[in-house]
Design a protein around this motif. Structure first.
Motif, mmCIF file in Angstrom:
data_model
loop_
_atom_site.group_PDB
_atom_site.id
_atom_site.type_symbol
_atom_site.label_atom_id
_atom_site.label_comp_id
_atom_site.label_asym_id
_atom_site.label_seq_id
_atom_site.Cartn_x
_atom_site.Cartn_y
_atom_site.Cartn_z
ATOM 1 N N GLY A 207 -13.204 2.185 0.845
ATOM 2 C CA GLY A 207 -13.396 1.880 2.257
ATOM 3 C C GLY A 207 -12.268 1.041 2.810
ATOM 4 N N ILE A 208 -11.982 -0.077 2.162
ATOM 5 C CA ILE A 208 -10.943 -0.973 2.659
ATOM 6 C C ILE A 208 -9.555 -0.430 2.364
ATOM 7 N N LEU A 209 -9.373 0.256 1.216
ATOM 8 C CA LEU A 209 -8.045 0.765 0.871
ATOM 9 C C LEU A 209 -7.607 1.870 1.823
ATOM 10 N N MET A 210 -8.484 2.817 2.092
ATOM 11 C CA MET A 210 -8.133 3.902 3.023
ATOM 12 C C MET A 210 -7.948 3.358 4.438
ATOM 13 N N ALA A 216 -1.891 0.791 8.402
ATOM 14 C CA ALA A 216 -0.444 0.666 8.175
ATOM 15 C C ALA A 216 0.311 1.802 8.853
ATOM 16 N N GLY A 217 -0.194 3.020 8.736
ATOM 17 C CA GLY A 217 0.490 4.143 9.372
ATOM 18 C C GLY A 217 0.359 4.161 10.882
ATOM 19 N N ARG A 218 -0.722 3.574 11.368
ATOM 20 C CA ARG A 218 -0.979 3.627 12.806
ATOM 21 C C ARG A 218 -0.482 2.372 13.528
ATOM 22 N N SER A 219 -0.991 1.208 13.115
ATOM 23 C CA SER A 219 -0.655 -0.029 13.815
ATOM 24 C C SER A 219 0.613 -0.676 13.273
ATOM 25 N N GLY A 220 0.811 -0.619 11.939
ATOM 26 C CA GLY A 220 2.037 -1.202 11.378
ATOM 27 C C GLY A 220 3.280 -0.536 11.927
ATOM 28 N N SER A 221 3.248 0.785 12.034
ATOM 29 C CA SER A 221 4.390 1.495 12.604
ATOM 30 C C SER A 221 4.558 1.169 14.081
ATOM 31 N N ALA A 222 3.440 0.998 14.788
ATOM 32 C CA ALA A 222 3.520 0.648 16.213
ATOM 33 C C ALA A 222 4.143 -0.738 16.394
ATOM 34 N N PHE A 223 3.775 -1.697 15.543
ATOM 35 C CA PHE A 223 4.367 -3.034 15.627
ATOM 36 C C PHE A 223 5.885 -2.951 15.464
ATOM 37 N N ALA A 344 8.739 -0.007 7.378
ATOM 38 C CA ALA A 344 7.574 -0.874 7.538
ATOM 39 C C ALA A 344 6.323 -0.216 6.972
ATOM 40 N N VAL A 345 6.132 1.069 7.250
ATOM 41 C CA VAL A 345 4.949 1.774 6.757
ATOM 42 C C VAL A 345 4.982 1.874 5.237
ATOM 43 N N VAL A 346 6.126 2.256 4.689
ATOM 44 C CA VAL A 346 6.236 2.410 3.237
ATOM 45 C C VAL A 346 6.011 1.085 2.526
ATOM 46 N N GLN A 347 6.644 0.023 3.018
ATOM 47 C CA GLN A 347 6.474 -1.282 2.389
ATOM 48 C C GLN A 347 5.031 -1.759 2.474
ATOM 49 N N ALA A 348 4.398 -1.567 3.625
ATOM 50 C CA ALA A 348 3.023 -2.031 3.796
ATOM 51 C C ALA A 348 2.082 -1.296 2.847
ATOM 52 N N ILE A 349 2.197 0.027 2.769
ATOM 53 C CA ILE A 349 1.318 0.802 1.887
ATOM 54 C C ILE A 349 1.563 0.427 0.428
ATOM 55 N N PHE A 350 2.832 0.273 0.049
ATOM 56 C CA PHE A 350 3.153 -0.099 -1.328
ATOM 57 C C PHE A 350 2.548 -1.452 -1.681
#
Length: 369
Positions: A207-210, A216-223, A344-350
């Protein structure tokens, strides 16, 4: 229609002269360039007295041809002389790209460059964290400077507008978990434990991981894209000029919004996944929907809920920091915005996956496994 540049060859006294006629412009010189490249034999003079007008491309073609044949350019106008001198000064025989070194030379050099870049990146990260801490301390001293409207707006963008996509994703993930779990457990006659599997893995992990991956893909990239564009258009420099701290105005609201909304989104995703599992269990296993939900309360310990809720704000912090940091590092051109957003997206997900693994070991060690 274009009047194409052309040339003729004249022989006199054992000397060869190439007489160029017509406009020497980028739009008219294509055929002349090809024909001059194919011309063979010695050439002593290049006469461009009948060639007008001329631009830099035309001057470069004439200069290159004359240099290859060691010929003298005749009849150049004042404009042509200026352009020929300019292209001569900029001429170079160096390779367009440096030659690749040997393998045993390249590898140490690239590894060394990566090590130095890692050091510079760590220094910039520490500086960014220091700026955030300083901004937080300033806000504690002067609470009136805190931008409540910006925080509420970011909470809406990170949380409320994410509900449909996160809900749909979690519902489908819950269906997949229950359906695949039931297939495997059926071999042991333990289909009833599908409830345990769906409830625990949804509340504790998926739940929390997905949700973190989706945020990250939606808001992290927007930031990263928003702040990077502001860097590119010099809006952030303008904010500093008028006395507005960019970290206070842009970074702090986004970080707090992500940390506050991630627990709510994670819980919402876990509940939606459980509902998805209950639906497929009723259809495939014949377990009544309400029985599935009541059984969840009995078989899922409350520690699983706390594990997910503890991880959520940490994941939100990582996602927001990665997006804001990469956005603040944008320099140069629009391509940099795309590169930094991707990073940003790659680093956040990693980092989310790495921290999730750490939390799994940590909670097992303290008895919450």
């Amino acid at each position: 229609m274009h009047e194409w540049a052309d040339f003729s060859v004249e022989e006199a006294g054992g000397r060869t002269t190439v007489v160029v006629t017509g406009p020497l412009l980028v739009s008219t010189i294509a055929y002349l360039d090809d024909d001059l490249r194919d011309l063979e034999g010695p050439v002593q003079f290049v006469d461009i007295s009948a060639a007008s007008p001329i631009d830099t491309v035309g001057a470069w073609v004439i200069y290159r041809f004359a240099a290859e044949h060691n010929a003298e350019v005749l009849g150049a106008s004042e404009q042509a002389e200026v352009l020929l001198e300019a292209v001569e000064e900029s001429a170079s025989t160096a390779d367009v790209a440096p030659r690749r070194g040997w393998f045993w030379q390249r590898v140490p050099a690239e590894v060394g460059a990566m090590v130095f870049e890692l050091g510079r990146s760590m220094r910039r990260n520490l500086g960014f964290m220091g700026a955030i801490i300083a901004a937080l301390l300033m806000l504690f001293r002067h609470p009136g400077r805190f931008r409540v409207r910006a925080l509420v707006r970011q909470m809406e963008l990170v949380g409320v507008t994410s509900l449909p996509i996160i809900g749909l994703m979690s519902f489908l993930v819950g269906i997949v978990i229950a359906q695949q779990g039931a297939i495997q457990l059926r071999e042991f006659g333990a289909e009833i434990y599908t409830i345990n599997l769906t409830g625990r893995i949804s509340l504790r992990e998926l739940g929390i991981l997905m949700t973190a991956i989706m945020v990250a893909g939606r808001s992290g990239s927007a930031f990263a894209a928003q702040i990077g564009t502001m860097q590119l258009t010099e809006e952030i420099d303008a904010m500093r000029t008028i006395g507005v701290a960019p970290v206070e105005a842009l970074v702090i609201p986004r970080v707090l919004a992500a940390m506050l909304m991630m627990p709510l989104l994670g819980f919402y995703a876990a509940v939606t996944a459980i509902i998805g599992g209950a639906v497929i269990s009723q259809v495939q296993l014949g377990i009544p929907f309400l029985t599935f939900l009541s059984r969840i309360q009995e078989v899922v310990p409350v520690t699983d809920l706390w594990v997910g809720l503890v991880k959520a704000p940490v994941f939100g912090l990582i996602i927001a920091l990665s997006g804001c940091y990469q956005g603040m590092q944008v320099r140069g051109n629009a391509e940099e915005v795309g590169l930094r957003t991707t990073r940003a997206v790659v680093q956040a997900i990693f980092m989310v996956i790495v921290l999730d693994a750490f939390f799994a070991v940590f909670f097992t060690e303290i008895g919450w496994g």
